[in-house]
Design a protein around this motif. Structure first.
Motif, mmCIF file in Angstrom:
data_model
loop_
_atom_site.group_PDB
_atom_site.id
_atom_site.type_symbol
_atom_site.label_atom_id
_atom_site.label_comp_id
_atom_site.label_asym_id
_atom_site.label_seq_id
_atom_site.Cartn_x
_atom_site.Cartn_y
_atom_site.Cartn_z
ATOM 1 N N SER A 59 48.959 40.181 30.431
ATOM 2 C CA SER A 59 48.878 41.179 29.372
ATOM 3 C C SER A 59 47.410 41.497 29.086
ATOM 4 C CB SER A 59 49.560 40.637 28.111
ATOM 5 O OG SER A 59 49.098 41.284 26.947
ATOM 6 N N PRO A 60 47.106 42.713 28.615
ATOM 7 C CA PRO A 60 45.719 43.023 28.246
ATOM 8 C C PRO A 60 45.234 42.239 27.033
ATOM 9 C CG PRO A 60 47.196 44.812 27.603
ATOM 10 C CD PRO A 60 47.996 43.875 28.458
ATOM 11 N N THR B 153 47.297 43.895 37.701
ATOM 12 C CA THR B 153 46.626 44.736 36.711
ATOM 13 C C THR B 153 45.763 43.901 35.764
ATOM 14 O OG1 THR B 153 48.479 46.298 36.775
ATOM 15 C CG2 THR B 153 46.972 46.468 34.902
ATOM 16 N N TYR B 154 46.353 42.855 35.199
ATOM 17 C CA TYR B 154 45.677 42.097 34.144
ATOM 18 C C TYR B 154 45.234 40.702 34.579
ATOM 19 C CZ TYR B 154 47.978 45.775 31.475
ATOM 20 O OH TYR B 154 48.417 46.988 31.017
ATOM 21 N N PHE C 163 41.300 48.788 37.004
ATOM 22 C CA PHE C 163 41.489 47.376 36.697
ATOM 23 C C PHE C 163 40.986 46.509 37.847
ATOM 24 C CE2 PHE C 163 44.560 49.571 34.098
ATOM 25 C CZ PHE C 163 44.498 48.907 32.880
ATOM 26 N N ARG D 160 52.013 43.546 37.138
ATOM 27 C CA ARG D 160 51.262 43.174 35.923
ATOM 28 C C ARG D 160 50.150 42.199 36.266
ATOM 29 N NH1 ARG D 160 53.169 44.889 31.170
ATOM 30 N NH2 ARG D 160 52.039 43.286 30.043
#
Length: 338
Positions: free
Chosen positions: A126-127, A284-285, A202, A281
């Motif tokens: 999660s960001p 990405t994070y 990212f 995800r």
């Protein structure tokens, strides 16, 4: 703390890489009298003195195996991580299979130790994540699908068993993503793509665990008593961009909504299994875990750091700087032939 009870050990998922390696390591221990490996398919390579039993842990018959052999230690490695199989079947194996296995452990008067391979994916990605997850941290955004959600449920059932059988020594190991010459996973297939899609804007922080160290920590948890939950990862952190440069991969930054389309192409031409939501995800994070508890408890740390685990994988696969064009040509040829 040395254990005196690991005499008859049952290993689930013995026909897979880590299961086979753990069984092989344990059968070399003179203090262990029997190693019993169970799976639904026979192993592809000989397992030495490990006794193979073909059984589905989703069935009550697993309890008969544990009872008849008087198993005292169970190493649960039969968790499916690949999204290539139908989701319903994967969940059955991961969740229903674990429930049956734990029920058998609960009923057996001989079982005194349980070691479970879980995943750092239980923390989600999660960001808003902390820079580093400790074992006490709760996920900011809990996993809602796939293997990561299964791992959360598995850990919940393990905690339930601990409440009912407080006499058991239970160790839960949250592995970072495995790398090594023998590993075949959504991650390794991603890294073998000639042109690697990344999420535009990212550059996630990543950790890896070498297959040798994954085997060794499971062996230690079996022959010693270390109850508790532990993060397991190689030292150090790498950015995805650094990983791809070391692997000699060309990046293709794409909006996140386009990644699934490229994943479908990878499934068709590169032997991938697509991009699951949890993999997307993570790409990405990212995710970083603290391994201080493991190092302190075992007075041991993984031999391979994150960079070294990647280097061994890259070398074993013939990847690295200067290789991408050759693989792009190969993919182009395949497209023309198709």
């Amino acid at each position: 703390m040395p254990s005196t009870a690991a005499r008859v050990v049952l290993v689930t998922g013995v026909s897979r890489l880590i299961g086979a390696r753990v069984a092989t390591a344990l059968q070399a221990d003179p203090g262990i009298e029997r190693v019993i490996g169970v799976d639904t398919v026979p192993p592809t390579a000989p397992l030495g003195r490990t006794e193979f039993v073909r059984v589905d842990i989703r069935r009550p018959s697993i309890a008969k195996v544990i009872a008849s052999a008087r198993v005292d230690t169970v190493i649960h490695l039969n968790l499916v991580t690949s999204p290539s199989a139908p989701r319903s079947k994967v969940k059955e194996v991961n969740v229903i299979g674990t429930m049956q296995l734990l029920a058998a452990c609960q009923r057996s008067p001989d079982v005194r130790k349980l070691v479970v391979r879980s995943s750092a994916a239980v923390y989600g990605s999660s960001p808003m994540d902390p820079a580093v997850f400790t074992e006490e941290d709760e996920p900011v955004e809990p996993p809602t699908s796939g293997y990561a959600k299964d791992a959360v449920e598995v850990e919940g059932y393990v905690r339930g068993l601990q409440r009912r059988r407080s006499d058991l020594v239970v160790s839960v190991l949250r592995f970072a993503n495995l790398l090594g010459p023998g590993v075949d996973s959504p991650l390794t297939r991603y890294l073998r793509m000639p042109v690697v899609p990344t999420v535009l804007g990212f550059d996630p922080r990543l950790q890896f665990l070498h297959e040798d160290d994954g085997t060794e920590v499971l062996r230690r948890m079996t022959v010693e008593d270390h109850p508790g939950c532990y993060n397991v990862a190689g030292d150090g952190v790498m950015l995805l961009s650094q990983v791809l440069r070391r692997a000699g991969r060309s990046q293709l930054p794409l909006p996140s909504r386009s990644m699934s389309v490229v994943g479908d192409l990878g499934r068709r031409f590169a032997g991938m299994s697509g991009f699951s939501p949890e993999l997307l995800r993570w790409l990405t994070y990212g995710r970083v875990v603290d391994t201080g508890r493991l190092v302190s408890e075992l007075s041991w740390r993984p031999k391979y750091g994150t960079e070294a685990a990647l280097a061994d994988f890259v070398s074993s696969q013939g990847l690295g700087p200067g290789r991408p064009l050759q693989l792009i040509d190969r993919l182009t040829d395949a497209l023309h032939r198709g």
